[in-house]
Write a protein that holds these residues in place. Sequence first.
Motif, PDB file in Angstrom:
ATOM      1  N   VAL A 117      26.050 101.070  47.481  1.00 59.88           N
ATOM      2  CA  VAL A 117      26.718 101.286  48.772  1.00 59.88           C
ATOM      3  C   VAL A 117      26.329 102.675  49.251  1.00 59.88           C
ATOM      4  CG1 VAL A 117      28.926 101.382  49.978  1.00 59.88           C
ATOM      5  CG2 VAL A 117      28.623  99.784  48.078  1.00 59.88           C
ATOM      6  N   VAL A 118      25.633 102.740  50.390  1.00 61.38           N
ATOM      7  CA  VAL A 118      24.935 103.965  50.772  1.00 61.38           C
ATOM      8  C   VAL A 118      25.425 104.483  52.119  1.00 61.38           C
ATOM      9  CG1 VAL A 118      22.665 105.010  51.163  1.00 61.38           C
ATOM     10  CG2 VAL A 118      22.886 103.039  49.609  1.00 61.38           C
ATOM     11  N   GLY A 119      25.763 105.796  52.174  1.00 61.80           N
ATOM     12  CA  GLY A 119      26.020 106.404  53.470  1.00 61.80           C
ATOM     13  C   GLY A 119      27.309 107.190  53.554  1.00 61.80           C
ATOM     14  N   ASP A 120      27.993 107.019  54.670  1.00 64.46           N
ATOM     15  CA  ASP A 120      29.179 107.805  54.996  1.00 64.46           C
ATOM     16  C   ASP A 120      30.395 107.239  54.257  1.00 64.46           C
ATOM     17  OD1 ASP A 120      31.171 109.327  56.113  1.00 64.46           O
ATOM     18  OD2 ASP A 120      30.807 108.717  58.188  1.00 64.46           O
ATOM     19  N   VAL A 121      30.466 107.504  52.976  1.00 63.47           N
ATOM     20  CA  VAL A 121      31.581 107.000  52.159  1.00 63.47           C
ATOM     21  C   VAL A 121      32.884 107.682  52.543  1.00 63.47           C
ATOM     22  CG1 VAL A 121      32.446 106.746  49.801  1.00 63.47           C
ATOM     23  CG2 VAL A 121      29.999 106.496  50.271  1.00 63.47           C
ATOM     24  N   LEU A 122      32.806 108.955  52.919  1.00 63.97           N
ATOM     25  CA  LEU A 122      34.004 109.747  53.220  1.00 63.97           C
ATOM     26  C   LEU A 122      34.895 109.089  54.259  1.00 63.97           C
ATOM     27  CD1 LEU A 122      35.610 112.407  52.901  1.00 63.97           C
ATOM     28  CD2 LEU A 122      34.151 113.365  54.715  1.00 63.97           C
ATOM     29  N   HIS A 123      34.301 108.573  55.312  1.00 64.74           N
ATOM     30  CA  HIS A 123      35.069 108.006  56.415  1.00 64.74           C
ATOM     31  C   HIS A 123      35.172 106.486  56.356  1.00 64.74           C
ATOM     32  CE1 HIS A 123      33.415 111.888  58.078  1.00 64.74           C
ATOM     33  NE2 HIS A 123      34.705 112.042  58.284  1.00 64.74           N
ATOM     34  N   SER A 124      34.691 105.884  55.284  1.00 68.87           N
ATOM     35  CA  SER A 124      34.511 104.429  55.262  1.00 68.87           C
ATOM     36  C   SER A 124      35.615 103.694  54.514  1.00 68.87           C
ATOM     37  CB  SER A 124      33.162 104.069  54.635  1.00 68.87           C
ATOM     38  OG  SER A 124      33.008 102.673  54.562  1.00 68.87           O
ATOM     39  N   ARG A 125      36.439 102.946  55.251  1.00 67.01           N
ATOM     40  CA  ARG A 125      37.404 102.049  54.600  1.00 67.01           C
ATOM     41  C   ARG A 125      36.678 100.846  53.987  1.00 67.01           C
ATOM     42  NH1 ARG A 125      40.168 101.880  60.409  1.00 67.01           N
ATOM     43  NH2 ARG A 125      38.517 100.911  61.604  1.00 67.01           N
ATOM     44  N   VAL A 126      35.508 100.499  54.547  1.00 67.42           N
ATOM     45  CA  VAL A 126      34.712  99.409  53.988  1.00 67.42           C
ATOM     46  C   VAL A 126      34.274  99.744  52.561  1.00 67.42           C
ATOM     47  CG1 VAL A 126      32.553  98.111  54.212  1.00 67.42           C
ATOM     48  CG2 VAL A 126      33.920  98.612  56.243  1.00 67.42           C
ATOM     49  N   ALA A 127      33.843 100.979  52.337  1.00 68.12           N
ATOM     50  CA  ALA A 127      33.417 101.392  50.997  1.00 68.12           C
ATOM     51  C   ALA A 127      34.571 101.307  50.012  1.00 68.12           C
ATOM     52  CB  ALA A 127      32.860 102.815  51.037  1.00 68.12           C
ATOM     53  N   ARG A 128      35.738 101.778  50.406  1.00 67.31           N
ATOM     54  CA  ARG A 128      36.900 101.757  49.506  1.00 67.31           C
ATOM     55  C   ARG A 128      37.272 100.334  49.120  1.00 67.31           C
ATOM     56  NH1 ARG A 128      36.987 106.239  52.373  1.00 67.31           N
ATOM     57  NH2 ARG A 128      38.005 108.137  51.611  1.00 67.31           N
ATOM     58  N   SER A 129      37.328  99.447  50.101  1.00 70.09           N
ATOM     59  CA  SER A 129      37.694  98.058  49.811  1.00 70.09           C
ATOM     60  C   SER A 129      36.631  97.369  48.967  1.00 70.09           C
ATOM     61  CB  SER A 129      37.920  97.279  51.120  1.00 70.09           C
ATOM     62  OG  SER A 129      39.141  97.658  51.724  1.00 70.09           O
ATOM     63  N   ASN A 130      35.371  97.651  49.242  1.00 70.76           N
ATOM     64  CA  ASN A 130      34.296  97.013  48.487  1.00 70.76           C
ATOM     65  C   ASN A 130      34.263  97.483  47.037  1.00 70.76           C
ATOM     66  OD1 ASN A 130      32.347  95.000  49.631  1.00 70.76           O
ATOM     67  ND2 ASN A 130      32.454  96.403  51.364  1.00 70.76           N
TER      68      ASN A 130
ATOM     69  N   ALA B  63      25.465 108.970  48.539  1.00 72.03           N
ATOM     70  CA  ALA B  63      25.787 109.722  49.753  1.00 72.03           C
ATOM     71  C   ALA B  63      25.498 111.196  49.519  1.00 72.03           C
ATOM     72  CB  ALA B  63      27.268 109.540  50.119  1.00 72.03           C
ATOM     73  N   PRO B  64      25.340 111.957  50.603  1.00 72.93           N
ATOM     74  CA  PRO B  64      25.275 113.411  50.439  1.00 72.93           C
ATOM     75  C   PRO B  64      26.625 113.919  49.944  1.00 72.93           C
ATOM     76  CG  PRO B  64      25.356 112.828  52.772  1.00 72.93           C
ATOM     77  CD  PRO B  64      25.177 111.551  52.020  1.00 72.93           C
ATOM     78  N   PRO B  65      26.657 115.029  49.208  1.00 72.03           N
ATOM     79  CA  PRO B  65      27.923 115.544  48.669  1.00 72.03           C
ATOM     80  C   PRO B  65      28.996 115.756  49.738  1.00 72.03           C
ATOM     81  CG  PRO B  65      26.078 116.703  47.678  1.00 72.03           C
ATOM     82  CD  PRO B  65      25.503 115.841  48.771  1.00 72.03           C
TER      83      PRO B  65
ATOM     84  N   SER C  39      26.017 108.694  43.140  1.00 74.20           N
ATOM     85  CA  SER C  39      24.679 109.288  43.112  1.00 74.20           C
ATOM     86  C   SER C  39      24.433 110.014  44.427  1.00 74.20           C
ATOM     87  CB  SER C  39      23.616 108.203  42.912  1.00 74.20           C
ATOM     88  OG  SER C  39      22.306 108.726  43.123  1.00 74.20           O
ATOM     89  N   TYR C  40      23.660 111.072  44.358  1.00 70.87           N
ATOM     90  CA  TYR C  40      23.282 111.795  45.574  1.00 70.87           C
ATOM     91  C   TYR C  40      21.808 111.598  45.902  1.00 70.87           C
ATOM     92  CZ  TYR C  40      27.659 114.034  44.258  1.00 70.87           C
ATOM     93  OH  TYR C  40      28.962 114.249  43.891  1.00 70.87           O
ATOM     94  N   ASP C  41      21.148 110.723  45.150  1.00 70.46           N
ATOM     95  CA  ASP C  41      19.705 110.517  45.300  1.00 70.46           C
ATOM     96  C   ASP C  41      19.436 109.031  45.531  1.00 70.46           C
ATOM     97  OD1 ASP C  41      16.942 110.195  44.966  1.00 70.46           O
ATOM     98  OD2 ASP C  41      16.819 111.831  43.505  1.00 70.46           O
ATOM     99  N   LEU C  42      19.152 108.665  46.767  1.00 66.22           N
ATOM    100  CA  LEU C  42      18.943 107.257  47.100  1.00 66.22           C
ATOM    101  C   LEU C  42      17.688 106.713  46.432  1.00 66.22           C
ATOM    102  CD1 LEU C  42      19.600 104.680  48.613  1.00 66.22           C
ATOM    103  CD2 LEU C  42      18.487 105.636  50.651  1.00 66.22           C
ATOM    104  N   ASP C  43      16.593 107.454  46.475  1.00 62.48           N
ATOM    105  CA  ASP C  43      15.345 106.948  45.898  1.00 62.48           C
ATOM    106  C   ASP C  43      15.482 106.686  44.405  1.00 62.48           C
ATOM    107  OD1 ASP C  43      13.673 106.881  48.218  1.00 62.48           O
ATOM    108  OD2 ASP C  43      13.652 109.061  48.190  1.00 62.48           O
TER     109      ASP C  43
END
Length: 336
Positions: free
Chosen positions: A172-185, A200-202, A217-221
Amino acid sequence: MKHLLSAADLSRAEAVHVLDAAAEMAATQSREIKKLPTLRGRTVVNLFFEDSTRTRISFETAAKRLSADVINFSAKGSSVSKGESLKDTALTLQAMGADAVVVRHQASGAPHLLAHAGWLDAAVVNAGDGTHEHPTQALLDAFTLRRHLAGDPSLGATSGLGADLDGLHVAVVGDVLHSRVARSNVALLTTLGAHVTLVAPPTLVPVGVERWPCEVSYDLDATLADGKPDAVMMLRVQRERMSSAGGGFFPSPLEYSRAYGLDGRRLATLPEHTIVMHPGPMNRGLEISAEAADSPRAVIVEQVANGVAVRMAVLYLLLAGQSDAPTTARPQEAHA
């Protein structure tokens, strides 16, 4: 199940049961007549304090496919904009005889308050509260994952009945901080047996994430190369929740895209079976390129269709109160 407020409230057996009911619902939607009489005479209110065309239309379609009466309530232009409290709104809905209230609210915890404050007797479905949860989005994502990775999509909607997601790896990649989708998933996918890695970035990782049942993780690749995920779920960068363009959360859109965007190059490194997901709406060129969004392995449009079936299942299970998913054994109902 009286309410659906959080994905974390579902056990593995309950989650599989909802997904199985959604599969049965999806099977009915291939018929010439899609409407079922299951919730005839029931009233479903879509109570939206935040704008959300996609989710509101999905719930409205689901309720109407089940023959329920639907009332769409928007805070803009209503008494809420004049200062009416959530309590008074709830009491009004109770007086109108609402059987289910689908609520989206900018405050985390508002659906829980609505369900447990004693203001109304209706079933409450959380359609997104603040940065807290969005359980039906997690259910439709799990449904999509199961259909592609635990079943055979060519065999129809009911392929994979009874299966969970044991052994799958989802990034799950991206804006986790603001994401209710990430929390539920994270809550639902781990309940179903999947391994989840947040990338995501720190600056876009929430405080306390180390207590979540997932890796970070902070490294997508590196995650794509070493983890070989079965699915990559890209999250929308929620710039409206940031103070300005980027809001100090990342240097620039170009830098974010280079470090955390899914483009053609990263897409080519994924295992052949890996699917690409996005809860929508997409910021093309930011978190996902047009090439990735439109690739054959992207199931983003299918997620929207699956959302209707999942929300039909949720409303059915909340309001009909039966233990078995409906209709495929009773095709005559589709023509009633």
